[in-house]
Design an enzyme around this catalytic site. Sequence first.
Site, PDB file in Angstrom:
ATOM      1  N   CYS A  77       0.705  -1.202   0.013  1.00 32.01           N
ATOM      2  CA  CYS A  77      -0.091   0.025  -0.043  1.00 32.01           C
ATOM      3  C   CYS A  77       0.994   1.158  -0.165  1.00 32.01           C
ATOM      4  CB  CYS A  77      -0.799   0.106   1.267  1.00 32.01           C
ATOM      5  SG  CYS A  77      -2.336   1.212   0.739  1.00 32.01           S
ATOM      6  N   HIS A 186      -3.918  -4.408   0.004  1.00 36.66           N
ATOM      7  CA  HIS A 186      -3.486  -5.041   1.172  1.00 36.66           C
ATOM      8  C   HIS A 186      -3.781  -6.419   1.146  1.00 36.66           C
ATOM      9  CE1 HIS A 186      -2.985  -1.572   3.793  1.00 36.66           C
ATOM     10  NE2 HIS A 186      -3.979  -0.954   2.890  1.00 36.66           N
ATOM     11  N   GLU A 188      -2.517  -8.687   3.570  1.00 37.38           N
ATOM     12  CA  GLU A 188      -3.386  -9.256   4.713  1.00 37.38           C
ATOM     13  C   GLU A 188      -4.606  -9.043   5.006  1.00 37.38           C
ATOM     14  OE1 GLU A 188      -2.503  -4.627   5.408  1.00 37.38           O
ATOM     15  OE2 GLU A 188      -1.632  -6.292   4.080  1.00 37.38           O
TER      16      GLU A 188
END
Length: 206
Positions: A77, A186, A188
């Site tokens: 990001c 992202h 994650e």
Amino acid sequence: MITVIDYGSGNLRSISNSFSHINVESTITNDPEEVAEAEYLVLPGVGAFGQIMKSIEPYKKVIKEHVDDGKPFLGVCLGLQALLSSSEEAPGVKGLSIFKGEVKKLPNDNRMLKMPHMGWNRLDMTLCEPKKTCAIIDGIVQDYFYFVHSYYAAPDDEEVIAGTVKYGFDVTAVLHENNVYATQFHPEKSGVSGLKMLKNFVTMSI
């Protein structure tokens, strides 16, 4: 060992937990000496361009040495945007210039799009160089990933763009050159697809 740079970013624990989900050990550190010893290095990012460039000042030299040594590097990001030369978000602030180019504000002239760009979008590799390979998205075909951003990367050399998403136009989603990888999304926060991408990153040979 995966090393995540702790410069005060807010998504450190979620990235570390994602590596745990794929049974990979990671460490979070703000010690430049530990960062310098990393085999695989991750630069996460939440916030603003000017803020990240000020916060990572103690790590700029070791990041560039890591890249120059040919060891795998992943920017996430804002960590992707920091790899560019500059940003419209913070005029006069220099980026790492690992990718030459500028970070630009997402256009919304007709005000038809929500800003920031927030939500799930399908990764597209069709506009990229047909012969270009990118290890972190190997086996990922039009998967959906989670985005939260108002600015996007516009590299001088478009051949470093390994993936895009459609948001009014084709927005840079993945950058790759040699041992450097970066995602605007992202991983994650992207469920199974994000874990698959992280697994691709850690299974690369160095």
